[in-house]
Design a protein around this motif. Structure first.
Motif, short mmCIF file in Angstrom:
data_model
loop_
_atom_site.label_atom_id
_atom_site.label_comp_id
_atom_site.label_asym_id
_atom_site.label_seq_id
_atom_site.Cartn_x
_atom_site.Cartn_y
_atom_site.Cartn_z
N LEU A 1 14.20 5.07 11.47
CA LEU A 1 15.65 5.31 10.14
C LEU A 1 14.80 4.53 9.57
N THR A 2 14.78 3.31 9.23
CA THR A 2 15.19 2.49 8.09
C THR A 2 13.23 3.05 7.38
N GLY A 3 12.81 3.41 8.10
CA GLY A 3 11.18 3.61 7.53
C GLY A 3 11.37 4.95 6.90
N ILE A 4 11.70 5.94 7.33
CA ILE A 4 11.69 7.11 6.97
C ILE A 4 12.59 7.36 5.92
N ARG A 5 13.77 6.43 6.16
CA ARG A 5 14.55 6.39 4.37
C ARG A 5 13.93 5.66 3.28
N GLN A 6 12.70 4.50 3.80
CA GLN A 6 11.80 3.67 3.33
C GLN A 6 10.98 5.07 2.31
N TRP A 7 10.58 5.57 2.60
CA TRP A 7 9.58 6.57 2.53
C TRP A 7 9.94 7.73 1.97
N SER A 8 11.50 7.70 2.07
CA SER A 8 12.09 8.85 1.19
C SER A 8 12.51 8.52 -0.25
N ARG A 9 12.14 7.08 -0.42
CA ARG A 9 13.01 6.59 -1.63
C ARG A 9 11.66 6.26 -2.25
N TYR A 10 10.54 6.09 -1.49
CA TYR A 10 9.33 5.47 -2.20
C TYR A 10 8.71 6.89 -2.94
N THR A 11 8.60 8.41 -2.16
CA THR A 11 8.67 9.42 -2.73
C THR A 11 9.33 10.27 -3.94
N SER A 12 11.01 9.22 -3.71
CA SER A 12 11.85 10.46 -4.33
C SER A 12 11.87 9.70 -6.21
N VAL A 13 11.29 9.04 -6.18
CA VAL A 13 11.63 7.99 -7.93
C VAL A 13 10.71 8.84 -9.27
N ALA A 14 11.55 8.80 -9.47
CA ALA A 14 10.87 10.07 -10.64
C ALA A 14 10.21 8.70 -11.53
N PRO A 15 8.64 9.52 -11.63
CA PRO A 15 8.16 8.64 -11.95
C PRO A 15 8.35 8.42 -14.04
N GLY A 16 9.25 9.50 -14.63
CA GLY A 16 9.44 9.02 -15.59
C GLY A 16 8.88 9.23 -16.93
N ARG B 1 0.92 -1.39 0.04
CA ARG B 1 0.12 0.14 -0.14
C ARG B 1 0.72 1.61 0.24
N LEU B 2 1.73 0.93 0.48
CA LEU B 2 3.26 2.24 0.12
C LEU B 2 3.53 2.81 -1.32
N ASP B 3 2.87 1.79 -1.98
CA ASP B 3 3.65 1.64 -3.21
C ASP B 3 2.41 2.87 -3.70
N LYS B 4 1.55 2.34 -3.09
CA LYS B 4 0.03 3.08 -4.41
C LYS B 4 -0.01 4.61 -3.44
N LEU B 5 -0.09 4.53 -2.05
CA LEU B 5 -0.21 6.37 -1.13
C LEU B 5 1.43 7.15 -2.07
N ALA B 6 3.01 6.68 -2.10
CA ALA B 6 3.62 7.15 -2.89
C ALA B 6 3.23 8.33 -3.78
N ARG B 7 2.56 6.67 -4.82
CA ARG B 7 2.23 7.33 -6.09
C ARG B 7 1.28 8.40 -6.54
N LEU B 8 0.04 8.51 -5.45
CA LEU B 8 -0.54 8.86 -5.32
C LEU B 8 -0.30 10.27 -4.47
N GLN B 9 0.83 10.41 -3.47
CA GLN B 9 1.12 11.71 -3.54
C GLN B 9 0.89 12.19 -4.51
N ALA B 10 2.28 11.30 -5.39
CA ALA B 10 2.87 12.32 -6.49
C ALA B 10 1.93 12.93 -7.80
N GLU B 11 0.56 12.06 -7.98
CA GLU B 11 -0.09 12.50 -8.78
C GLU B 11 -0.95 13.86 -8.27
N ILE B 12 -1.25 13.92 -6.90
CA ILE B 12 -1.69 14.96 -6.01
C ILE B 12 -0.57 16.19 -6.24
N LEU B 13 0.55 15.79 -6.02
CA LEU B 13 1.04 16.92 -6.29
C LEU B 13 1.52 17.63 -7.69
#
Length: 449
Positions: free
Chosen positions: A400-415, A155-167
């Motif tokens: 800390l691992t979770g924060i880094r993980q979420w940062s990676r989810y949200t920083s991946v360029a959608p291409g 679900r984190l992948d979906k949330l990260a993608r949805l955040q990118a769409e909202i922004l």
């Protein structure tokens, strides 16, 4: 890297090794898949392969009891080995029939309750073995806007993608669920799709028998390891793909099992998305709930309840996630279930860390996690577990691992946006009707080609 719908195309690369456990397992657990059989049917009906799946599910899956009231830990190695030798013979002779199910109500992350129909351990392992064999082909035909019950996605992948769409200037968010999706699936609609992921007629017949042996025409048991696969196969063919073939510029429909979300530019566009989804679901006997949300996140105090989080936009146009009470209920249920294992505290520790890892969008920094950690400690005491053996260092490291993980989810360029009009009709690899993607070593070869 190639992209589809602005999302990276994923390749299935099956790991042939058995996941490690905290206790000793038979040596055959580390054999390569090909040693259990050269085809999915031969592996799924191999006694030693079933035993391997049993140990994997015992380590990683829930311990709910079936109609026989037995758990994984009620079987010795000799007992379960003898059972699977007999079951494997019955499977190959075509005389195997599943036992009944036990209904169990559990809280849903988004609120309300979900009724699981739990099979016996033996039936669960057989379905789990088939699930492992069709996972590769199913992954190859899946749409990249689907995130539920897929390896490596959550679900984190979906949330990260949805955040990118909202922004990306889409402040309106439409969210809804498919009404009782598992209860209303008609296997008659799934049957024509099975040849796309299962080449062997015997294995297709076994899957059909598992879902239709009690002569039910509607509904697939939620609790059967194969049910999410059947739902994903059906919705990929009748919802995900058709929705995204209308041309470039349309909003994405992000699906997590039966939960749907789409970021749109206006309320009218959100209404159009809802109507299109309802139109696609109608031929397969499914419909949306009447409780869907269409929220303008720019409004002060506006929030969207989604997958256990309250999603809001702050004054600086940043997306914030807060943990909903339903997620805490889920953790409490997990801790209560730990009491049924031989070592409750040992079982509770990984459960807590796993739950914590799933809440990482709510962590802005380490300091913001302290109230959450304190509440978890209080909950373990109230559920009778006391101290779980997780040190302060492990708590901090998990956050800390979770924060880094979420940062990676949200920083991946959608291409790149991708070509929505030139898509293969069934997935990220070219398929003809009734052509099954390669599995096992063959799928790895395709991925590396």
């Amino acid at each position: 890297m190639s992209y589809e719908y602005g999302l990276p195309k994923r390749r299935w690369d099956a790991d042939p090794r058995f996941p490690g456990e905290s206790y000793r397992v038979p040596t055959f657990a580390h054999r390569s898949l090909i040693e259990f059989g050269t085809t999915p049917w031969l592996r799924a009906t191999n006694a030693e392969y079933l035993l391997r799946v049993f140990f994997e599910m015992r380590a990683n899956n829930g311990h709910g009891k079936g109609i026989d009231r037995l758990t994984y830990h009620d079987f010795s190695l000799a007992e379960i080995g003898d059972v699977f030798r007999k079951v494997a013979t019955a499977l190959r002779r075509g005389t195997y029939r599943p036992s009944g199910v036990r209904c169990c109500s559990i809280p849903k992350t988004g609120g309300g309750n979900r009724v699981l129909r739990l099979q016996t351990i033996v039936d669960r392992v057989i379905a789990g073995a088939i699930h492992r064999e069709i996972l590769g082909p199913l992954e190859a035909v899946s749409c990249p806007t689907s995130f539920g019950n897929r390896p490596g996605l959550s679900r984190l992948d979906k949330l990260a993608r949805l955040q990118a769409e909202i922004l990306s200037d889409k402040p309106f968010v439409l969210e809804d669920d498919i009404l009782k999706a598992f209860d209303y699936v008609r296997f008659a609609d799934v049957r024509p799709l099975l040849p796309r992921i299962v080449a062997e007629p015997k294995l297709r017949a076994l899957i059909e028998m598992i879902f239709t042996h009690n002569h039910e025409q509607v509904g697939i048991a939620q609790g059967n390891p194969l049910s999410p696969d059947m739902l994903n196969l059906l919705l990929t063919a009748h919802l995900d793909r058709p929705f995204h073939t209308a041309g470039q510029g349309n909003p994405l429909l992000l699906r997590y099992v039966d939960n749907l979300a789409s970021a749109v530019r206006s309320a009218s566009e959100g209404s159009a998305v809802r109507q299109r989804v309802a139109q696609l679901l109608r031929p397969i006997g499914l419909e949306l709930k009447s409780t869907g949300q269409l929220v303008d996140l720019r409004r002060q105090g506006a929030g969207l309840k989604l997958l256990g989080f309250l999603v809001q936009m702050d004054s600086e146009r940043r997306i914030r996630f807060s943990i909903l009470p339903q997620s805490w209920v889920k953790l409490r249920e997990s801790l209560t279930e730990a009491h049924s294992s031989p070592h409750p505290r040992r079982q509770a520790g990984p459960s807590i860390l796993s739950w914590l890892g799933a809440q990482v969008p709510a962590f802005v920094n380490v300091e913001s996690s302290f109230p959450i950690l304190e509440r978890i400690r209080q909950l373990t005491v109230r559920t009778g577990l006391g101290e779980t053996g997780i040190s302060d260092g492990e708590w901090e490291q998990a956050v800390l691992t979770g924060i880094r993980q979420w940062s990676r989810y949200t920083s991946v360029a959608p291409g790149e946006s991708g070509d929505r009009d030139g898509l293969c009709p069934y997935g990220s690899v070219a398929l003809r009707d009734n052509t099954v993607p390669p599995t096992g070593a063959a799928s790895i070869a395709v991925a590396r080609a």
